[in-house]
Design a protein around this motif. Sequence first.
Motif, PDB file in Angstrom:
ATOM      1  N   LEU A   5       0.826  -1.205   0.000  1.00 39.76           N
ATOM      2  CA  LEU A   5       0.000   0.000   0.000  1.00 39.76           C
ATOM      3  C   LEU A   5       0.862   1.258   0.000  1.00 39.76           C
ATOM      4  N   TYR A   8      -8.025   2.078   5.089  1.00 44.34           N
ATOM      5  CA  TYR A   8      -8.307   1.181   3.979  1.00 44.34           C
ATOM      6  C   TYR A   8      -9.667   0.546   4.237  1.00 44.34           C
ATOM      7  N   PRO A  58      -3.092  -3.558  -1.832  1.00 44.67           N
ATOM      8  CA  PRO A  58      -4.298  -2.908  -2.354  1.00 44.67           C
ATOM      9  C   PRO A  58      -4.947  -3.732  -3.464  1.00 44.67           C
ATOM     10  N   LEU A 116      -9.895   4.124  -0.129  1.00 37.24           N
ATOM     11  CA  LEU A 116      -8.905   4.675   0.792  1.00 37.24           C
ATOM     12  C   LEU A 116      -9.365   6.051   1.247  1.00 37.24           C
TER      13      LEU A 116
END
Length: 135
Positions: A14, A41, A52, A58
């Motif tokens: 991420l 998240y 991700p 997000l």
Amino acid sequence: MSKQINQTTEKLRLDKWLWAARFFKTRALAKAAIEGGKVHYNGNRTKPSKEPIVGDTLTIRQGWDDKTVVITDLSQQRRGASEAQQLYYETEESIKLREKRAFDRKANNASQIAPDSRPTKKQRRDIRKLKDHGA
């Protein structure tokens, strides 16, 4: 993007995606923001090593603003800003809320009257007395 990452062969962190999407200048800053709770998240705090997935949401706090973005593509390479913007899109509610908050901040700052000059030494002492003693 012209080249989408295959999630089964290459793992994407991420913090690396946030850096590639140009939310942060360095991966270290992205990692610090995630660890500091500035990035959520799917509504929850996360770790920098989270992978991700396209379609996930997000929430990113940068300065005064909260941005809610949906991941549309994955990339491990940092490219130009126009290509980085293709990795995500910001939700309409997020854009409206950011604009409203910016307008409120500007209106609040406009209502404050700036002094003509800096306070003198005596005025600074008086201000300090007021702050310290709460009088």
